[in-house]
Design an enzyme around this catalytic site. Structure first.
Site, PDB file in Angstrom:
ATOM      1  CE  LYS A  27      -3.267  -1.002  -0.613  1.00 10.70           C
ATOM      2  NZ  LYS A  27      -3.637  -1.565  -1.969  1.00 10.70           N
ATOM      3  N   GLY A  55       2.211   2.380  -3.114  1.00  9.79           N
ATOM      4  CA  GLY A  55       2.314   2.788  -4.509  1.00  9.79           C
ATOM      5  C   GLY A  55       2.790   1.678  -5.413  1.00  9.79           C
ATOM      6  CB  THR A  56       2.887  -2.015  -4.895  1.00 12.38           C
ATOM      7  OG1 THR A  56       3.364  -1.875  -3.561  1.00 12.38           O
ATOM      8  CG2 THR A  56       3.553  -3.208  -5.562  1.00 12.38           C
ATOM      9  CG  HIS A 109       4.804  -6.595  -0.880  1.00 11.66           C
ATOM     10  ND1 HIS A 109       4.825  -5.307  -1.365  1.00 11.66           N
ATOM     11  CD2 HIS A 109       3.643  -7.143  -1.320  1.00 11.66           C
ATOM     12  CE1 HIS A 109       3.736  -5.075  -2.073  1.00 11.66           C
ATOM     13  NE2 HIS A 109       3.006  -6.179  -2.070  1.00 11.66           N
ATOM     14  NE  ARG A 132       0.218   7.018  -0.370  1.00 12.13           N
ATOM     15  CZ  ARG A 132      -0.997   6.562  -0.644  1.00 12.13           C
ATOM     16  NH1 ARG A 132      -1.208   5.249  -0.648  1.00 12.13           N
ATOM     17  NH2 ARG A 132      -1.981   7.394  -0.911  1.00 12.13           N
ATOM     18  CB  SER A 145      -3.618   2.655   1.826  1.00 15.10           C
ATOM     19  OG  SER A 145      -3.857   2.011   0.605  1.00 15.10           O
ATOM     20  CE1 TYR A 185       1.117   6.631  -4.863  1.00  9.07           C
ATOM     21  CE2 TYR A 185       0.596   8.492  -3.433  1.00  9.07           C
ATOM     22  CZ  TYR A 185       0.215   7.559  -4.382  1.00  9.07           C
ATOM     23  OH  TYR A 185      -1.079   7.558  -4.848  1.00  9.07           O
ATOM     24  CE  LYS A 228     -11.754   8.105  -0.592  1.00  9.86           C
ATOM     25  NZ  LYS A 228     -12.053   8.979   0.575  1.00  9.86           N
TER      26      LYS A 228
END
Length: 314
Positions: free
Chosen positions: A58, A60-61, A121, A143, A151, A209, A280
């Protein structure tokens, strides 16, 4: 193999116990993912030309995968045939710890469609030793901590089909601050790659990000140069960078049928609705969830953890 009975474990109350996380070698994950990562660590052999796309969940992958794929394949597909129009980015670049067998199969069989790009990850210190020794390139995205927390909360709540009124955000917040999250603690995940980028700047690139959103063009150009696919002067004049930025934008990808109704179902997965990867993509969405006390607590925590790094995650 791993003896999970001896490991610290935690079942999230806000997810109604749907997942149990285990802490192994300093980070938290489900039993299945730990097992996959263990095997990948022992068997995966990268090529020096590989590029590892790394991130904590979560952060920006999905966007980074899409941009990387679009950069590398820009001369292979036209505006109507690009796979990103019909395929979720996660199927364009496989995840090492879950799909390493598929990666090896494609290599052995010389699959002409296989690209030397692999996502993960895993924390830097948990990467297969072969990845570090191969000197392959690693691109890492991070981020703002508060947006990552929100997120994570929304993604896993929806993936576990827990209604928002039944999923206590305060509990998710407290867990995150304790370092309990998928592939967490988040600060340790960042610090591992940050230290590696200082020691091996030619092999490890950090991308933020928020900076990428603020100046997508410059950062896409920077990414392309780092992974060995720089844009020519002619391409820049023709607006190729702008085309890639637009193609991979949240507005475009989230509007595609595949990302509104499709399901990502790699081996060993029950499937995740593609729309969950496109919530979003806003900076500052955390303000709708955090109290002043929560904001102060996590800012103090991250200031402490990031002290001396120059990294800003507020």
């Amino acid at each position: 193999m791993i003896n999970f009975k001896t490991l610290p474990q935690h079942s999230s109350s806000w997810l109604k116990g749907r997942y149990t996380l285990y802490k192994y070698k300093g980070f938290w994950n489900s039993q299945k993912f730990h097992e996959w990562a263990f095997v990948a660590h022992k068997t995966f052999k990268p090529n020096p030309s590989d590029v590892i796309i790394s991130s904590c969940p979560k952060t920006g992958t999905t966007w980074l995968k899409a941009l990387t794929f679009a950069i590398v394949t820009r001369n292979k597909f036209d505006e109507s045939s690009n796979p990103l129009l019909t395929t979720v980015p996660h199927e364009c670049i496989p995840l090492l710890e879950r799909e390493f067998e598929q990666i090896e199969y494609n290599r052995i069989n010389n699959n002409p469609d296989f690209l030397p790009f692999i996502a993960t990850h895993l924390p830097y210190n948990s990467l297969p030793e072969s990845v570090v020794s191969s000197n392959c390139k690693i691109v890492y995205i991070y981020r703002n901590t508060k947006d990552v927390l929100v997120s994570n909360y929304q993604f896993f709540r929806k993936a576990c089909k827990v209604a928002e009124e039944e999923a206590c955000f305060e509990d998710a917040f407290d867990e995150f601050c304790q370092g309990i999250s998928w592939y967490g603690p988040y600060w340790d995940h960042i610090l591992g790659y940050w230290k590696a980028s200082l020691e091996r700047p030619q092999e490890v690139l950090l991308m933020k990000y928020e900076d990428m959103k603020r100046d997508a063009r410059s950062n896409v150009k920077r990414l392309a140069e780092f992974i060995g696919h720089p844009f020519t002067i002619e391409e820049e004049k023709e607006g190729v960078i702008e085309y890639i930025v637009k193609l991979c934008s949240f507005e475009n990808l989230s509007s595609l049928r595949v990302n509104k109704s499709g399901v990502h179902s790699p081996v060993g997965s029950n499937g995740v609705e593609n729309q969950l990867y496109f919530r979003k993509a806003e900076d500052g969405d955390w303000e709708k969830y955090f109290t002043d006390e929560m904001k102060e607590k996590i800012d103090e925590l991250m200031d402490q953890k990031m002290e001396g790094t120059g990294l800003v995650l507020k």
